[in-house]
Design a protein around this motif. Structure first.
Motif, short mmCIF file in Angstrom:
data_model
loop_
_atom_site.label_atom_id
_atom_site.label_comp_id
_atom_site.label_asym_id
_atom_site.label_seq_id
_atom_site.Cartn_x
_atom_site.Cartn_y
_atom_site.Cartn_z
N GLU A 1 19.89 -14.70 -23.06
CA GLU A 1 19.88 -14.29 -24.49
C GLU A 1 18.70 -13.92 -24.86
N ARG A 2 17.10 -14.47 -24.73
CA ARG A 2 16.32 -13.91 -25.25
C ARG A 2 15.52 -12.41 -25.58
N TYR A 3 16.40 -12.20 -24.28
CA TYR A 3 15.90 -11.14 -23.78
C TYR A 3 17.32 -10.17 -24.72
N GLU A 4 18.31 -10.22 -25.22
CA GLU A 4 19.25 -10.39 -25.48
C GLU A 4 18.62 -9.78 -27.29
N VAL A 5 18.35 -11.17 -27.73
CA VAL A 5 17.45 -11.26 -28.93
C VAL A 5 16.42 -10.16 -29.33
N LEU A 6 15.30 -9.92 -28.09
CA LEU A 6 14.28 -9.31 -28.72
C LEU A 6 15.03 -7.95 -28.57
N TYR A 7 15.99 -7.51 -27.58
CA TYR A 7 16.38 -5.93 -27.72
C TYR A 7 16.93 -5.51 -29.08
N ALA A 8 17.82 -6.68 -29.69
CA ALA A 8 18.10 -6.00 -31.30
C ALA A 8 17.01 -6.09 -32.23
N PHE A 9 16.40 -7.12 -32.01
CA PHE A 9 14.97 -6.80 -32.63
C PHE A 9 14.32 -6.10 -32.96
N GLY A 10 14.06 -5.20 -31.43
CA GLY A 10 13.75 -4.24 -31.27
C GLY A 10 14.38 -2.70 -31.86
N LYS A 11 15.53 -3.14 -31.67
CA LYS A 11 16.72 -1.96 -31.96
C LYS A 11 16.42 -1.92 -33.67
N LYS A 12 15.97 -2.76 -34.55
CA LYS A 12 15.77 -2.40 -35.28
C LYS A 12 14.45 -1.76 -36.42
N HIS A 13 13.58 -2.21 -35.48
CA HIS A 13 12.39 -1.41 -36.38
C HIS A 13 11.08 -0.32 -35.05
N VAL A 14 12.45 0.31 -34.17
CA VAL A 14 11.92 0.76 -33.24
C VAL A 14 12.90 2.62 -34.20
N PRO A 15 11.76 3.94 -33.71
CA PRO A 15 12.20 4.69 -34.52
C PRO A 15 14.12 4.84 -33.49
N GLU A 16 14.22 6.15 -34.22
CA GLU A 16 15.62 6.76 -33.36
C GLU A 16 15.33 7.10 -32.03
N THR A 17 14.55 7.97 -32.35
CA THR A 17 14.10 8.84 -31.46
C THR A 17 12.99 8.19 -30.11
N ASP A 18 13.34 6.73 -30.30
CA ASP A 18 12.11 6.12 -29.02
C ASP A 18 13.04 5.43 -29.03
N ALA A 19 14.12 5.26 -29.14
CA ALA A 19 15.42 3.79 -28.37
C ALA A 19 15.79 4.23 -27.31
N GLY A 20 15.73 5.04 -26.46
CA GLY A 20 15.51 5.25 -24.84
C GLY A 20 14.93 4.50 -24.19
N ASN A 21 13.06 4.53 -24.63
CA ASN A 21 11.60 4.50 -24.57
C ASN A 21 12.23 2.67 -24.30
N TRP A 22 12.79 2.51 -25.88
CA TRP A 22 12.40 1.05 -25.78
C TRP A 22 14.20 0.31 -24.76
N GLN A 23 14.72 0.72 -24.08
CA GLN A 23 15.73 0.30 -23.78
C GLN A 23 14.51 0.87 -22.33
N GLU A 24 14.46 1.58 -21.58
CA GLU A 24 13.26 1.61 -20.53
C GLU A 24 12.46 0.23 -20.70
N ILE A 25 11.60 0.38 -21.78
CA ILE A 25 10.40 -0.69 -21.77
C ILE A 25 11.15 -2.46 -20.71
N ILE A 26 12.56 -2.47 -22.43
CA ILE A 26 12.98 -4.07 -22.30
C ILE A 26 13.26 -4.02 -20.51
N THR A 27 13.93 -3.02 -20.15
CA THR A 27 14.71 -3.59 -18.97
C THR A 27 13.81 -3.69 -17.74
N TYR A 28 12.19 -2.62 -17.67
CA TYR A 28 11.25 -3.34 -16.62
C TYR A 28 10.81 -4.50 -16.78
N ASP A 29 10.86 -5.28 -18.23
CA ASP A 29 10.29 -6.52 -18.42
C ASP A 29 11.48 -7.50 -17.49
#
Length: 587
Positions: free
Chosen positions: A451-479
């Motif tokens: 859930e810590r990851y889910e919360v951070l992912y949702a938090f990031g989606k609010k702030h990440v530019p739409e063009t970067d959404a895929g990058n954000w998903q890759e990065i948090i998946t790596y972690d």
């Protein structure tokens, strides 16, 4: 029988004080027993255990984390053992012993300052009646005519102290505390260690002999309790060199050091250390010059930054940096600057503490001048100061919690580096994350790792530019996969396609024959490897992001996460970067 009781904050901790008193009791050692518990024990269990031992006297080691627990327990013991002699020692009673005895009528004696010689003389009085209690230096005791204080106890020669450890069987998998010096060269106004102006150090020969015992027994961790271990450079260098030369491949040594006191030869020595052999704790406390002057702390900030960076670049020594909120002349904005200054140094552990106003400290004397409001109960933490409101403190508490979860856990390294780019500074990132937790009432309940990851992912989606959404998903998946290959995946983890599954199985088939990328996995078959290691496809250059914060794309590649082999500093899985040709087995 005299029972010495240590009540620790956690099971993994041990009490050095009671062991040192027992070891230094001389001919009375056979009359002394030790009992250790934790504050998480039910008090009734400890109460019953002590009662069944039927001691004639019980001594308690008193600290911030256990003083209320200890005093409640001691009072109850006196009710069922009315002839029991109760004595107390430690920093939580040493600086106001008369008040302690006046407040707790069941308390018979307080040992003031260091207690080894005092305890031995007390045993001569209590067991043999060989001396008058009034002849024992360093105590305040309850007599027929009231309270009596004897003359101060002089400090021992450190080489006269008897080594407190002789049997490690009962201490397996616990942190061992070791002391090679007493006193501190600094005079920080918030700290009780500054009261003793001199520094007494064991001879290096004695320290080396005693460390041999830990090394021979392959103790997991030894924490030196010395304040500023490298205040004497020649001594520190010799001990570090000895530890390096006698490394057993297991034991970790923890030191509190002055980061700006390191010498060039220290760095050359550190280059030779096994990753995880030593770790350093460095108390920065603040980067505000006015604050540092007020707390009487001197440090070369530029040199400290440089030295911390040099250690960090080597990647073999864990560094723990501290800040204290609530110090004089430190307001909300200057603390934010201190936070960002230290965060930029990339410590492995970043601890935000809050000022504790301790009896006996110079800070306590200045509490009216600084308009300090603090709790009247241990640990006497501040509510507000002339410069910091309680509202500010609450905000900092939220940031502290987020740093503990998302930085100090080592589980979100790439994610936090990426997200920091989207905020004004690092402090703002953690402040906004704390607000997210507050709004969703997440501080009010326990949250599991997923859930810590889910919360951070949702938090990031609010702030990440739409063009970067895929990058954000890759990065948090790596972690997520960097720490563990868990069966229950977060929602943001993309499932492998059927093609990817076939290619991964083919890779493992080849690996079972060639053993080219997974040393230590010989004998396993594809089906087993598929559930023991993880292969993930990436297009973000994760290594570049971790190194310097740059977000850069590259040709698709795979990362092989090896969970049997981990980084000893942060427990991350070992990684192997595979090009697509290496992954597919293309010549």
């Amino acid at each position: 029988m005299v029972l010495l009781v240590g009540i620790n904050a956690k099971y993994i901790h041990t009490t050095l004080a009671v062991r040192s008193l027992q070891a230094n009791a001389g001919k009375y050692r056979k009359d002394v027993e030790i009992a250790e518990y934790t504050i998480n024990h039910r008090r009734e269990e400890i109460f019953q255990d002590i009662y069944r031992r039927k001691p004639e006297a019980v001594g308690f080691s008193c600290y911030l984390w256990n003083i209320e627990y200890v005093m409640g327990l001691a009072g109850d013991l006196k009710k069922v053992l009315p002839n029991l002699f109760l004595f107390f020692g430690g920093p939580e009673v040493s600086y106001h012993p008369e008040e302690v005895l006046a407040k707790y009528e069941y308390a018979d004696l307080v040992m003031v300052g260091e207690g080894e010689r005092t305890f031995q003389e007390f045993m001569a009085y209590f067991v043999d009646g060989d001396r008058e209690i009034s002849s024992i230096d360093g105590i305040v005791y309850r007599g027929i005519s009231g309270l009596h204080r004897t003359k101060p106890r002089q400090g021992l020669d450190m080489d006269d102290l008897v080594y407190p450890y002789d049997d490690m069987e009962t201490l397996k998998n616990r942190i061992i505390y070791y002391e090679s010096m007493r006193g501190c060269p600094f005079s920080c106004s918030y700290c009780l260690s500054s009261i003793e102006k001199s520094v007494r150090i064991k001879s290096p020969e004695k320290t080396e002999r005693e460390l041999d015992f830990f090394l021979e027994n392959k103790v997991p961790q030894v924490k030196f309790v010395d304040r500023t271990f490298n205040c004497n450079h020649a001594y520190a260098y010799r001990i570090w060199k000895y530890i390096g030369e006698h490394d057993n491949g297991v034991t970790n040594f923890h030191f509190e050091i002055g980061g700006d006191l390191l010498h060039e030869e220290d760095f050359l020595l550190f280059d030779t250390f096994r990753p995880g052999l030593v770790q350093f704790e460095i108390g920065v406390q603040s980067t505000n010059p006015d604050t540092l002057k007020a707390i009487r702390r001197t440090a070369d900030w530029d040199l400290l930054q440089k030295n911390v960076a040099r250690i960090h670049a080597r990647g073999n020594i864990h560094q723990h940096l501290d800040l204290i909120a609530g110090l004089p002349y430190e307001d909300f904005n200057t603390f934010k600057k201190s936070f960002c200054d230290v965060y930029a140094m990339k410590p492995d552990q970043f601890q935000l503490g809050f000022l504790k106003v301790l009896d006996g400290s110079f800070m306590n004397e200045k509490r009216n001048d600084y308009e300090i409001q603090a709790s009247s109960l241990p640990p006497y933490e501040i509510f507000s100061t002339k410069w910091l409101s309680y509202e500010d403190v609450l905000s900092l508490k939220g940031v502290e919690e987020m740093v503990e979860v998302y930085y100090n856990s080592f589980q979100f390294a790439a994610s936090m580096i990426y997200l920091e780019r989207l905020f004004k500074d690092a402090y703002c990132l953690y402040e906004e994350l704390a607000k997210e937790y507050e709004e969703k009432h997440l501080f009010e309940r326990k949250i599991n790792r997923r859930e810590r990851y889910e919360v951070l992912y949702a938090f990031g989606k609010k702030h990440v530019p739409e063009t970067d959404a895929g990058n954000w998903q890759e990065i948090i998946t790596y972690d997520w996969y960097r720490r563990d290959f868990a069966k229950e995946k977060p929602t943001f983890v993309k499932p492998d396609s059927e093609t990817q599954k076939r290619e991964i199985r083919a890779f493992f088939d080849r690996e079972c024959e060639t053993h080219g990328y997974l040393p230590g996995y010989e004998g396993y078959v594809t089906r087993q490897l598929y559930h023991m290691v993880y292969l993930g496809e990436y297009t973000v250059d994760i290594q570049r992001l971790l190194k310097d914060g740059t977000l850069q794309k590259r040709e698709p590649y795979y990362i092989l996460f090896d969970y049997k082999n981990r980084n000893p500093l942060n427990y991350a899985a070992a990684e192997r970067i595979l090009t697509m040709d290496e992954f597919t087995g293309t010549p």
